[in-house]
Scaffold this motif. Sequence first.
Motif, PDB file in Angstrom:
ATOM      1  N   GLY A 112      -2.161  -3.968   1.589  1.00 26.48           N
ATOM      2  CA  GLY A 112      -2.157  -4.778   0.497  1.00 26.48           C
ATOM      3  C   GLY A 112      -1.179  -4.045  -0.543  1.00 26.48           C
ATOM      4  O   GLY A 112      -0.243  -3.327  -0.357  1.00 26.48           O
ATOM      5  N   SER A 113      -1.807  -3.571  -2.168  1.00 27.70           N
ATOM      6  CA  SER A 113      -1.302  -3.384  -2.948  1.00 27.70           C
ATOM      7  C   SER A 113      -2.157  -3.110  -4.120  1.00 27.70           C
ATOM      8  O   SER A 113      -3.172  -4.024  -4.503  1.00 27.70           O
ATOM      9  N   VAL A 114      -1.241  -2.338  -4.886  1.00 26.80           N
ATOM     10  CA  VAL A 114      -1.988  -1.892  -6.268  1.00 26.80           C
ATOM     11  C   VAL A 114      -1.663  -1.871  -7.909  1.00 26.80           C
ATOM     12  O   VAL A 114       0.399  -2.040  -7.329  1.00 26.80           O
ATOM     13  N   TYR A 115      -2.024  -2.168  -8.856  1.00 23.16           N
ATOM     14  CA  TYR A 115      -0.667  -2.294  -9.694  1.00 23.16           C
ATOM     15  C   TYR A 115      -0.391  -0.955 -10.119  1.00 23.16           C
ATOM     16  O   TYR A 115      -1.120   0.236 -10.232  1.00 23.16           O
ATOM     17  N   GLU A 116       0.593  -0.239 -10.499  1.00 24.51           N
ATOM     18  CA  GLU A 116       1.107   1.137 -11.225  1.00 24.51           C
ATOM     19  C   GLU A 116       0.020   2.004 -12.076  1.00 24.51           C
ATOM     20  O   GLU A 116      -0.480   3.104 -11.952  1.00 24.51           O
TER      21      GLU A 116
ATOM     22  N   THR B 200       4.938   2.892  -1.654  1.00 29.50           N
ATOM     23  CA  THR B 200       6.093   2.381  -1.778  1.00 29.50           C
ATOM     24  C   THR B 200       5.880   1.493  -3.228  1.00 29.50           C
ATOM     25  O   THR B 200       5.384   0.807  -3.335  1.00 29.50           O
ATOM     26  N   ASN B 201       7.377   1.280  -3.784  1.00 33.46           N
ATOM     27  CA  ASN B 201       7.178   0.493  -4.751  1.00 33.46           C
ATOM     28  C   ASN B 201       7.837   0.221  -5.069  1.00 33.46           C
ATOM     29  O   ASN B 201       9.302  -0.644  -4.835  1.00 33.46           O
ATOM     30  N   LYS B 202       7.437  -1.563  -5.023  1.00 34.21           N
ATOM     31  CA  LYS B 202       8.099  -2.827  -5.087  1.00 34.21           C
ATOM     32  C   LYS B 202       8.692  -3.605  -6.342  1.00 34.21           C
ATOM     33  O   LYS B 202       9.588  -4.814  -5.748  1.00 34.21           O
ATOM     34  N   GLY B 203       8.089  -2.938  -7.238  1.00 30.03           N
ATOM     35  CA  GLY B 203       9.147  -3.420  -8.658  1.00 30.03           C
ATOM     36  C   GLY B 203       7.972  -3.793  -9.771  1.00 30.03           C
ATOM     37  O   GLY B 203       6.630  -4.576  -8.980  1.00 30.03           O
ATOM     38  N   LYS B 204       8.062  -4.422 -11.110  1.00 25.07           N
ATOM     39  CA  LYS B 204       7.209  -5.265 -11.324  1.00 25.07           C
ATOM     40  C   LYS B 204       6.317  -4.484 -11.881  1.00 25.07           C
ATOM     41  O   LYS B 204       5.066  -5.412 -11.753  1.00 25.07           O
TER      42      LYS B 204
ATOM     43  N   VAL C 188       4.634  -2.900  -9.348  1.00 24.32           N
ATOM     44  CA  VAL C 188       3.340  -3.194  -8.217  1.00 24.32           C
ATOM     45  C   VAL C 188       3.846  -1.930  -7.047  1.00 24.32           C
ATOM     46  O   VAL C 188       4.774  -1.627  -6.707  1.00 24.32           O
ATOM     47  N   ILE C 189       2.714  -1.385  -6.515  1.00 22.09           N
ATOM     48  CA  ILE C 189       3.055  -0.683  -5.603  1.00 22.09           C
ATOM     49  C   ILE C 189       2.223  -1.150  -3.955  1.00 22.09           C
ATOM     50  O   ILE C 189       1.491  -1.420  -3.656  1.00 22.09           O
ATOM     51  N   ASP C 190       3.347  -1.375  -2.820  1.00 19.33           N
ATOM     52  CA  ASP C 190       2.636  -1.585  -1.817  1.00 19.33           C
ATOM     53  C   ASP C 190       2.053  -0.286  -1.214  1.00 19.33           C
ATOM     54  O   ASP C 190       2.720   0.664  -1.276  1.00 19.33           O
TER      55      ASP C 190
ATOM     56  N   ALA D 259       9.000   6.369  -7.145  1.00 14.24           N
ATOM     57  CA  ALA D 259      10.061   6.045  -7.771  1.00 14.24           C
ATOM     58  C   ALA D 259      10.541   4.807  -6.285  1.00 14.24           C
ATOM     59  O   ALA D 259      10.156   4.603  -5.151  1.00 14.24           O
ATOM     60  N   HIS D 260      11.513   4.218  -7.093  1.00 19.25           N
ATOM     61  CA  HIS D 260      11.574   3.166  -6.077  1.00 19.25           C
ATOM     62  C   HIS D 260      12.349   2.886  -4.726  1.00 19.25           C
ATOM     63  O   HIS D 260      12.419   2.356  -3.948  1.00 19.25           O
ATOM     64  N   ASN D 261      12.535   4.399  -5.030  1.00 20.35           N
ATOM     65  CA  ASN D 261      13.993   4.362  -3.260  1.00 20.35           C
ATOM     66  C   ASN D 261      13.276   6.283  -2.530  1.00 20.35           C
ATOM     67  O   ASN D 261      13.015   6.103  -1.605  1.00 20.35           O
ATOM     68  N   GLU D 262      11.516   5.579  -3.019  1.00 19.16           N
ATOM     69  CA  GLU D 262      10.967   7.182  -1.940  1.00 19.16           C
ATOM     70  C   GLU D 262       9.659   6.310  -1.608  1.00 19.16           C
ATOM     71  O   GLU D 262       9.609   4.465  -1.610  1.00 19.16           O
ATOM     72  N   LYS D 263       9.843   6.631  -0.191  1.00 15.96           N
ATOM     73  CA  LYS D 263       8.328   6.571   0.079  1.00 15.96           C
ATOM     74  C   LYS D 263       7.246   7.231   0.565  1.00 15.96           C
ATOM     75  O   LYS D 263       7.533   8.677   1.300  1.00 15.96           O
ATOM     76  N   LEU D 264       5.900   7.509  -0.239  1.00 14.03           N
ATOM     77  CA  LEU D 264       4.837   8.110  -0.202  1.00 14.03           C
ATOM     78  C   LEU D 264       3.991   8.339   0.942  1.00 14.03           C
ATOM     79  O   LEU D 264       3.969   7.216   1.061  1.00 14.03           O
ATOM     80  N   THR D 265       4.254   8.918   1.583  1.00 12.56           N
ATOM     81  CA  THR D 265       2.925   9.264   2.782  1.00 12.56           C
ATOM     82  C   THR D 265       2.072   9.942   2.867  1.00 12.56           C
ATOM     83  O   THR D 265       2.399  11.321   2.484  1.00 12.56           O
ATOM     84  N   TYR D 266       1.401   9.935   3.659  1.00 10.09           N
ATOM     85  CA  TYR D 266      -0.062  10.125   3.702  1.00 10.09           C
ATOM     86  C   TYR D 266      -0.619   9.691   4.947  1.00 10.09           C
ATOM     87  O   TYR D 266      -0.454   8.900   5.877  1.00 10.09           O
ATOM     88  N   PHE D 267      -1.401  10.964   5.948  1.00  8.52           N
ATOM     89  CA  PHE D 267      -2.217  10.831   6.851  1.00  8.52           C
ATOM     90  C   PHE D 267      -3.323  10.551   6.411  1.00  8.52           C
ATOM     91  O   PHE D 267      -3.689  11.172   5.880  1.00  8.52           O
ATOM     92  N   THR D 268      -4.154   9.959   7.397  1.00  6.42           N
ATOM     93  CA  THR D 268      -5.552   9.087   7.204  1.00  6.42           C
ATOM     94  C   THR D 268      -6.050   9.313   7.705  1.00  6.42           C
ATOM     95  O   THR D 268      -5.944   9.062   9.265  1.00  6.42           O
TER      96      THR D 268
END
Length: 295
Positions: free
Chosen positions: A142-146, A93-97, A99-101, A31-40
């Motif tokens: 980096g970034s990936v497309y949705e 995070t959702n960068k819009g257009k 794209v996922i940052d 979501a646009h206001n979401e931060k999806l977090t993973y311990f890596t």
Amino acid sequence: MKPVLTLLLSVITFSTIGQNNTAVRLQWKVAHNEKLTYFTVMSDIDTASFEMDFGILGKAFSDSTKNGLEESKAFFKRLNDVQKNQDYVTTLTNKGKGVIDIVMTTKPKIPDDEMVFDTTDQKQAEVLKMLQEMSKGVMLRGSVYETGGIHSFWIKSAQKNLIAMFFELPGKPIRVGDTWPLEVNLIANDQNFDCDTSYKINEVMLTDLKIVDGDTIAVLKYTIIEFVNGSFSAPSFYANEEGGKATMMKFTLQGVAEFSINDGRWVSYDGIMSLVATGVMTANKKTKFSLMRSE
């Protein structure tokens, strides 16, 4: 009889969904206001060995004596200890257009004032301290497309490899048994390497679809192998009558991951990468790669 019948129906549903010809699309849903977090996790899982051939590269060090080389190796071991003293957190995070940052940050597990460097050389201690400071903050961006493809084409190969391994998706509808490649290149040599033999396997497979609490879960299997064999020559450091040092390198990544179709994110991701090398570099190590959801 009703509980038994319900259980039987659940087993039938679980076992047949992966056998039909249903096509699914794996797509990031942040979501646009979401931060999806993973311990890596990116850590050695065995007693790893990694050693450069100082017979070739010895001239790069000011002291080429036996004691000097041993001290150089000890320094690299301390440097590795600094690198191990890290916790990684990756945030999407959702960068819009579309794209996922993706940003991976790190901080030392042991506070700076409690980190002790096993060296009597003040200059080495200063360098290690500086490298520890440099290792804080953003380590990967980096970034990936949705839809799953790599968006950040401009980043270095090593960083693109991590983005692809952890977050690249097929970008098209897939069925159980379908395979697709990742945008990775684990081995990168320069003009000093003369390759005699090579092969590469780059494959992710959808092995199953299952229903868990009403959610469709895609089970993925990762198989990536890169192998080269040849000779390495560095005229500025080393030359002999044979024209180079016989060199072999093999990277292998084996992994299993589960992706939620409904929620558009990893449920679990676990892989093991191994590196075996001989020649100019001697290595035999295994590294665990995992993503664990941080609520």
